[in-house]
Design a protein around this motif. Structure first.
Motif, PDB file in Angstrom:
ATOM      1  N   ASP A  85      31.412  23.988  22.369  1.00  0.00           N
ATOM      2  CA  ASP A  85      31.287  24.052  20.922  1.00  0.00           C
ATOM      3  C   ASP A  85      31.854  22.758  20.357  1.00  0.00           C
ATOM      4  O   ASP A  85      32.418  21.947  21.099  1.00  0.00           O
ATOM      5  CB  ASP A  85      32.025  25.275  20.369  1.00  0.00           C
ATOM      6  N   LYS A  86      31.755  22.565  19.056  1.00  0.00           N
ATOM      7  CA  LYS A  86      32.183  21.301  18.455  1.00  0.00           C
ATOM      8  C   LYS A  86      33.678  21.298  18.136  1.00  0.00           C
ATOM      9  O   LYS A  86      34.233  22.325  17.734  1.00  0.00           O
ATOM     10  CB  LYS A  86      31.384  21.039  17.181  1.00  0.00           C
ATOM     11  N   PHE A  87      34.302  20.137  18.334  1.00  0.00           N
ATOM     12  CA  PHE A  87      35.650  19.905  17.827  1.00  0.00           C
ATOM     13  C   PHE A  87      35.553  19.623  16.328  1.00  0.00           C
ATOM     14  O   PHE A  87      34.755  18.793  15.892  1.00  0.00           O
ATOM     15  CB  PHE A  87      36.300  18.718  18.527  1.00  0.00           C
ATOM     16  N   ASP A  88      36.367  20.292  15.541  1.00  0.00           N
ATOM     17  CA  ASP A  88      36.348  20.165  14.088  1.00  0.00           C
ATOM     18  C   ASP A  88      37.561  19.339  13.645  1.00  0.00           C
ATOM     19  O   ASP A  88      38.699  19.692  13.957  1.00  0.00           O
ATOM     20  CB  ASP A  88      36.384  21.555  13.449  1.00  0.00           C
ATOM     21  N   HIS A  89      37.326  18.234  12.920  1.00  0.00           N
ATOM     22  CA  HIS A  89      38.399  17.331  12.513  1.00  0.00           C
ATOM     23  C   HIS A  89      38.471  17.215  10.988  1.00  0.00           C
ATOM     24  O   HIS A  89      37.433  17.115  10.325  1.00  0.00           O
ATOM     25  CB  HIS A  89      38.180  15.921  13.081  1.00  0.00           C
ATOM     26  N   GLU A 103      32.698  16.634  12.723  1.00  0.00           N
ATOM     27  CA  GLU A 103      32.690  17.385  13.983  1.00  0.00           C
ATOM     28  C   GLU A 103      32.157  16.482  15.086  1.00  0.00           C
ATOM     29  O   GLU A 103      31.371  15.572  14.838  1.00  0.00           O
ATOM     30  CB  GLU A 103      31.807  18.625  13.859  1.00  0.00           C
ATOM     31  N   GLN A 104      32.597  16.747  16.315  1.00  0.00           N
ATOM     32  CA  GLN A 104      32.054  16.003  17.450  1.00  0.00           C
ATOM     33  C   GLN A 104      31.975  16.904  18.671  1.00  0.00           C
ATOM     34  O   GLN A 104      32.718  17.893  18.802  1.00  0.00           O
ATOM     35  CB  GLN A 104      32.885  14.762  17.763  1.00  0.00           C
ATOM     36  N   GLN A 105      31.064  16.532  19.597  1.00  0.00           N
ATOM     37  CA  GLN A 105      30.839  17.322  20.810  1.00  0.00           C
ATOM     38  C   GLN A 105      30.597  16.363  21.981  1.00  0.00           C
ATOM     39  O   GLN A 105      29.505  15.829  22.140  1.00  0.00           O
ATOM     40  CB  GLN A 105      29.659  18.266  20.625  1.00  0.00           C
TER      41      GLN A 105
END
Length: 212
Positions: A85-89, A103-105
């Motif tokens: 799943d995506k990292f949420d920053h 967000e990044q994946q």
């Protein structure tokens, strides 16, 4: 910090479990000679501070991760690792105020060397490879009303890994690892290059794996 403490406690618990359970594994099966392994877990990703002028910090966050490895022998392996799943920053100013989010994946392919014998309770390993991380849902609050699109190019480059596997028995093992990604994607505002983001994130992860 609280999440890191929780991961640390979980790792210590797995260490105690693995040393007991592996010693009691008396079915005659061994970990040696098995060529495939999969690991599922969770990782915390933290970019570096001050990635570009005007941005003081990009908050880290957790995401589930998964990896699949092929072992050429007991020591050399190739691993495909990525976020499920995506990292949420959250994006913050030097003063700590939230000004946006992204967000990044990431996805990575690495060669690894696992030290010691396959049946050792503790097996440290190192890895080096190539990764790409796709950014999405980029948002800068102050630009929302202008209609100017904010984008972050795909980050790509080298990834380094250090970790340790803790054998529970000949099939199951726990894993703790840390990964460093050299990330310098361009930031774009209204299609124009606004500078290079020096993110260079670390991940700290813990997971449970099976070999077959």
């Amino acid at each position: 910090m609280r999440s890191i403490k929780i991961l640390s406690l979980a790792t210590l618990s797995a260490l105690a479990l693995s040393s007991t359970a592996f010693a009691q594994d008396g079915n005659g099966d061994t970990a040696s000679g098995k060529h495939f392994a999969v690991v599922g877990g969770i990782s915390l990703l933290q970019p570096k501070n001050d990635p570009i002028d005007g941005i003081g910090k990009v908050d880290g966050g957790p995401a589930p991760t998964i990896s699949a490895s092929y072992y050429f022998n007991d020591n050399f392996a190739v691993e495909l690792w990525g976020a499920a799943d995506k990292f949420d920053h959250r994006v913050r100013t030097d003063g700590g105020a939230k000004v946006g989010s992204v967000e990044q994946q990431p996805l990575a392919l690495s060669a690894q060397y696992h030290f010691g014998q396959a049946d050792n309770v503790f097996r440290p390993f190192v890895g080096l490879g190539y990764y790409e991380s796709n950014f999405s849902n980029e948002k800068i609050d102050g630009l929302s009303s202008t209609g100017n699109h904010v984008g972050v190019d795909t980050a790509k480059g080298a990834i380094g890994t250090v970790g340790v596997d803790m054998n529970i028995n000949s099939t199951w093992f726990a894993r703790a690892d840390a990964r460093y990604m050299h990330a310098r994607p361009d930031l774009r505002v209204a299609g124009q290059n606004a500078g290079e983001l020096k993110l260079d994130p670390w991940t700290v992860g813990f997971g449970l794996g099976a070999r077959f």
